[in-house]
Motif scaffolding. Structure first.
Motif, PDB file in Angstrom:
ATOM      1  N   LEU A  60       0.813  -1.221   0.000  1.00  0.00           N
ATOM      2  CA  LEU A  60       0.000   0.000   0.000  1.00  0.00           C
ATOM      3  C   LEU A  60       0.841   1.264   0.000  1.00  0.00           C
ATOM      4  CD1 LEU A  60      -2.677  -1.115   2.629  1.00  0.00           C
ATOM      5  CD2 LEU A  60      -2.940  -1.043   0.139  1.00  0.00           C
ATOM      6  N   GLY A  61       2.154   1.127  -0.092  1.00  0.00           N
ATOM      7  CA  GLY A  61       3.017   2.295  -0.091  1.00  0.00           C
ATOM      8  C   GLY A  61       3.175   2.924   1.284  1.00  0.00           C
ATOM      9  N   LEU A  62       3.049   2.112   2.342  1.00  0.00           N
ATOM     10  CA  LEU A  62       3.121   2.610   3.706  1.00  0.00           C
ATOM     11  C   LEU A  62       4.299   1.974   4.444  1.00  0.00           C
ATOM     12  CD1 LEU A  62      -0.665   2.326   4.704  1.00  0.00           C
ATOM     13  CD2 LEU A  62       0.514   4.323   3.770  1.00  0.00           C
ATOM     14  N   THR A  63       4.645   2.574   5.558  1.00  0.00           N
ATOM     15  CA  THR A  63       5.634   1.999   6.461  1.00  0.00           C
ATOM     16  C   THR A  63       5.224   2.327   7.893  1.00  0.00           C
ATOM     17  OG1 THR A  63       7.999   1.859   6.982  1.00  0.00           O
ATOM     18  CG2 THR A  63       7.143   4.031   6.483  1.00  0.00           C
ATOM     19  N   GLU A  64       5.668   1.519   8.828  1.00  0.00           N
ATOM     20  CA  GLU A  64       5.281   1.746  10.222  1.00  0.00           C
ATOM     21  C   GLU A  64       6.114   2.871  10.826  1.00  0.00           C
ATOM     22  OE1 GLU A  64       4.284  -1.540  13.179  1.00  0.00           O
ATOM     23  OE2 GLU A  64       6.217  -0.835  13.956  1.00  0.00           O
ATOM     24  N   ALA A  65       5.434   3.878  11.378  1.00  0.00           N
ATOM     25  CA  ALA A  65       6.120   4.970  12.071  1.00  0.00           C
ATOM     26  C   ALA A  65       6.405   4.587  13.513  1.00  0.00           C
ATOM     27  CB  ALA A  65       5.278   6.245  12.018  1.00  0.00           C
ATOM     28  N   TRP A  66       5.442   3.962  14.186  1.00  0.00           N
ATOM     29  CA  TRP A  66       5.648   3.496  15.561  1.00  0.00           C
ATOM     30  C   TRP A  66       4.531   2.543  15.955  1.00  0.00           C
ATOM     31  CZ3 TRP A  66       1.719   4.812  18.973  1.00  0.00           C
ATOM     32  CH2 TRP A  66       0.923   5.917  18.639  1.00  0.00           C
ATOM     33  N   GLN A  67       4.777   1.804  17.037  1.00  0.00           N
ATOM     34  CA  GLN A  67       3.795   0.887  17.603  1.00  0.00           C
ATOM     35  C   GLN A  67       4.003   0.849  19.118  1.00  0.00           C
ATOM     36  OE1 GLN A  67       2.610  -3.858  17.367  1.00  0.00           O
ATOM     37  NE2 GLN A  67       3.431  -2.863  15.548  1.00  0.00           N
ATOM     38  N   ARG A  68       2.984   1.210  19.865  1.00  0.00           N
ATOM     39  CA  ARG A  68       3.080   1.296  21.317  1.00  0.00           C
ATOM     40  C   ARG A  68       1.794   0.780  21.960  1.00  0.00           C
ATOM     41  NH1 ARG A  68       7.397   2.395  19.665  1.00  0.00           N
ATOM     42  NH2 ARG A  68       8.792   4.119  20.208  1.00  0.00           N
ATOM     43  N   ALA A 193       1.817  11.920  18.581  1.00  0.00           N
ATOM     44  CA  ALA A 193       1.199  11.048  17.583  1.00  0.00           C
ATOM     45  C   ALA A 193       2.112  10.762  16.407  1.00  0.00           C
ATOM     46  CB  ALA A 193      -0.107  11.675  17.082  1.00  0.00           C
ATOM     47  N   GLU A 194       3.250  11.452  16.299  1.00  0.00           N
ATOM     48  CA  GLU A 194       4.198  11.204  15.217  1.00  0.00           C
ATOM     49  C   GLU A 194       5.276  10.195  15.601  1.00  0.00           C
ATOM     50  OE1 GLU A 194       4.680  12.354  11.830  1.00  0.00           O
ATOM     51  OE2 GLU A 194       2.542  12.385  12.275  1.00  0.00           O
ATOM     52  N   THR A 195       5.604  10.106  16.882  1.00  0.00           N
ATOM     53  CA  THR A 195       6.676   9.210  17.325  1.00  0.00           C
ATOM     54  C   THR A 195       6.199   8.150  18.313  1.00  0.00           C
ATOM     55  OG1 THR A 195       7.287  10.646  19.182  1.00  0.00           O
ATOM     56  CG2 THR A 195       8.326  11.094  17.058  1.00  0.00           C
ATOM     57  N   GLY A 196       5.018   8.341  18.905  1.00  0.00           N
ATOM     58  CA  GLY A 196       4.543   7.430  19.941  1.00  0.00           C
ATOM     59  C   GLY A 196       5.159   7.685  21.293  1.00  0.00           C
ATOM     60  N   ARG A 197       6.034   8.695  21.398  1.00  0.00           N
ATOM     61  CA  ARG A 197       6.726   8.977  22.655  1.00  0.00           C
ATOM     62  C   ARG A 197       5.746   9.485  23.702  1.00  0.00           C
ATOM     63  NH1 ARG A 197       9.208  13.663  24.684  1.00  0.00           N
ATOM     64  NH2 ARG A 197       8.725  14.747  22.737  1.00  0.00           N
ATOM     65  N   PRO A 198       5.734   8.913  24.929  1.00  0.00           N
ATOM     66  CA  PRO A 198       4.851   9.424  25.981  1.00  0.00           C
ATOM     67  C   PRO A 198       5.263  10.836  26.391  1.00  0.00           C
ATOM     68  CG  PRO A 198       5.671   7.228  26.527  1.00  0.00           C
ATOM     69  CD  PRO A 198       6.469   7.708  25.366  1.00  0.00           C
ATOM     70  N   ILE A 199       4.297  11.729  26.522  1.00  0.00           N
ATOM     71  CA  ILE A 199       4.542  13.101  26.953  1.00  0.00           C
ATOM     72  C   ILE A 199       4.292  13.225  28.452  1.00  0.00           C
ATOM     73  CG2 ILE A 199       3.970  15.528  26.582  1.00  0.00           C
ATOM     74  CD1 ILE A 199       5.224  14.102  24.179  1.00  0.00           C
TER      75      ILE A 199
END
Length: 563
Positions: A60-68, A193-199
């Motif tokens: 689909l032309g996609l790649t995973e940015a993050w998974q948490r 929402a771009e990195t999955g990093r907890p704020i």
């Protein structure tokens, strides 16, 4: 564990001390955040099998940015609400290393016989070799800062130059996109929402009471827990105020303008000031019980919602709240109202009528398109496309400007819409699998039985796809060629665009009324409102607000807002 630690530390101090309470809440947040980071580290090693696999993403032309994994007591079923929010203030700042030397702002004039220099590509077309986030924590846990990021970039540019690669740096700002989640045990968290990093992560409310929809704005989150309302600082998760609502909340809260608005059971509205929680709340009654939570306009502080009395209400929440108008619809609007720029709202009724409406002072119906199928879901807006899903699983595509159909045939077997970008629409079939639809003609690109989202997290704000599993794992997918988010900006309505064009053309021209003795409505001119003209609103015309032809009774009664 975290709450027991806080109670133990609090015992020597007075609970009445606000400073101590704030310190302890921060300590609790740090304890919870540490546990969340530990869970994240463990979950990165195991991918959820119900989410998108790499081979499907590549197709689909996609790649995973993050998974948490979201902090919940019992996986995805414990998530009470999740919302994506784009913050316009305090954007992310990046120092980027781009290919090519920095262009000379004042180039020296070339000699007549000299070879013309190669054209410098536009900045937006420059290839980004590396990107350093200014607010990313360093080894001490503090943001690296702009100066340090520039120093690191300069070192990298020198290393690239030794390898024969010309590079330069630039500073880029990107709006923050946060994912806010509230679990049924009161765990409230914010993630990038771009990195999955907890704020940040905190606990609010009481676990035995239900949690409603989150109200989200630039600075404040509003949490509704039973009949309690909790206002939280969106920057650090610190609780700002807690109070009891006067009525019983029906859905949760929506933050818009100056207020956190709550719809109560029985047709009531309660507005609580966001800037001063101690100020008196606003209260009003409307005709009918709300059928879905209100929707906020992306270009103003207006909100819209529908009631079971077949009315769609529009209210302004800037300054003193006021109901602008109500529109009588053909059948009840069960799903949420969808909102677009220029204060346009779109909704569909159970009798098969789809409406486009502009929230002027008196309300303007832009168009109404009939279908022979009932609609119970909120429409989805993608650029100038309006996607409406019928109860029979058929997805129609309409033009937001005219209401005309854009596909020859609707897509079928659709249960929910997840969003879309590029030339693809992502949806969930009635069997629970993910399907991809072509935006141009509605044809099915592919259906993937192994990708089965457990919870819906629709996104029409950016070119990102978010999938949530039953176990509470969130997966963010992005286009392969889009490291940074591209924000969806709905085009202005044609009327607004034409109005701006006319103003531009008329700038600096004289008014036709400036000439003395020129009266466009003089005796020699025809009076467009004269007795001989047909009344466009006469008795023979159909009432657009539902009154039968020939019925002279006021459809709104003595009070147009039903008070």
């Amino acid at each position: 564990m975290g709450q027991q630690l806080v109670k133990l530390v609090l015992s020597p101090f007075s609970i009445a001390s606000r400073s101590v309470r704030i310190v302890m809440k921060r300590l609790l947040a740090l304890v919870c955040l540490a546990s969340t980071l530990a869970i994240d580290a463990a979950d990165r090693a195991k991918a959820d099998e119900t989410l998108m696999a790499p081979h499907v993403a590549a197709r689909l032309g996609l790649t995973e940015a993050w998974q948490r994994t979201i902090a919940t007591p019992n996986g995805g079923s414990s998530i009470a609400d999740q919302q994506l929010f784009v913050h316009d203030t305090n954007p992310h700042v990046y120092v980027e290393i781009i290919e090519g030397a920095k262009a000379d702002p004042k180039p020296k004039p070339a000699k007549p016989d000299a070879t013309p220099p190669a054209a410098t590509p536009p900045v937006d077309d420059a290839k980004v070799l590396a990107r350093i986030a200014v607010d990313v924590p360093d080894e001490s846990g503090l943001p690296v800062g702009l100066k340090e990021a520039e120093r690191l970039a300069s070192n990298e540019i020198r290393r690239l130059k030794r390898r024969g690669v010309e590079a330069s740096m630039r500073t880029t700002e990107v709006r923050r996109v946060y994912l806010y989640s509230i679990a049924d045990d009161g765990t409230l968290e914010a993630r990038d929402a771009e990195t999955g990093r907890p704020i940040w992560l905190t606990r609010v409310g009481m676990r035995g009471l239900s949690f409603g929809q989150l109200g989200v704005s630039e600075k404040v989150l509003t949490v509704v827990n039973g009949s309690n309302m909790i206002q939280v600082n969106a920057e650090d998760g610190i609780v700002l105020a807690e109070m009891r609502t006067m009525g019983s909340p029906q859905f949760g809260a929506i933050n818009s303008g100056d207020y956190a608005m709550i719809v109560t059971i029985g047709g009531g509205l309660e507005g609580y000031p966001l800037a001063d929680p101690t100020a008196d709340p606003f209260r009003e009654m409307v005709a009918g019980r709300a059928l879905a939570s209100p929707t906020r306009s992306p270009s103003s502080s207006k909100i819209a919602w529908a009631t079971d009395q077949q009315f769609v209400y529009v209210m302004e929440l800037l300054g003193t709240p006021s109901t602008l108008f109500r529109l009588h619809t053909d059948g009840s609007v069960v799903g949420r109202v969808a909102a677009a720029s220029d204060d346009r709202f779109f909704f569909a009724s159970e009798t098969g009528q789809v409406y486009g409406m502009k929230a002027t002072r008196s309300g303007e119906v832009l168009w109404a398109t009939p279908f022979g199928e009932p609609f119970f879901e909120e429409p989805v807006i993608l650029d100038n496309q309006l996607l409406v899903l019928s109860a029979y699983g058929r997805m129609f595509c309409l033009n937001t400007e005219s209401g005309d159909l854009m596909w020859d045939q609707p897509a079928s077997n659709i249960d929910h819409i997840l969003g879309g970008f590029g030339d693809q629409i992502f949806a969930v079939t009635q069997g629970g699998s993910m399907t991809v639809i072509n935006r141009d003609d509605g044809a099915t690109i592919g259906t993937y039985a192994d990708v089965r989202p457990g919870r819906l997290l629709p996104n029409t704000k950016t070119n990102r796809l978010y999938l949530v599993s039953d176990s509470g794992v969130v997966q963010c997918m992005r286009p392969i060629d889009s490291d940074m988010p591209k924000f969806s900006r709905q085009p202005q309505s044609q009327a607004v665009a034409e109005e701006k064009t006319e103003k531009k053309k008329d700038a600096g021209t004289s008014s036709p009324f400036d000439a003395p003795g020129t009266d466009p409505f003089g005796a020699g001119g025809a009076d467009p409102f004269g007795a001989g003209g047909a009344d466009p609103f006469g008795a023979g015309a159909a009432d657009p607000f539902g009154a039968p032809a020939g019925d002279t009774a006021d459809p709104f009664g003595s009070d147009p807002f039903g008070n």
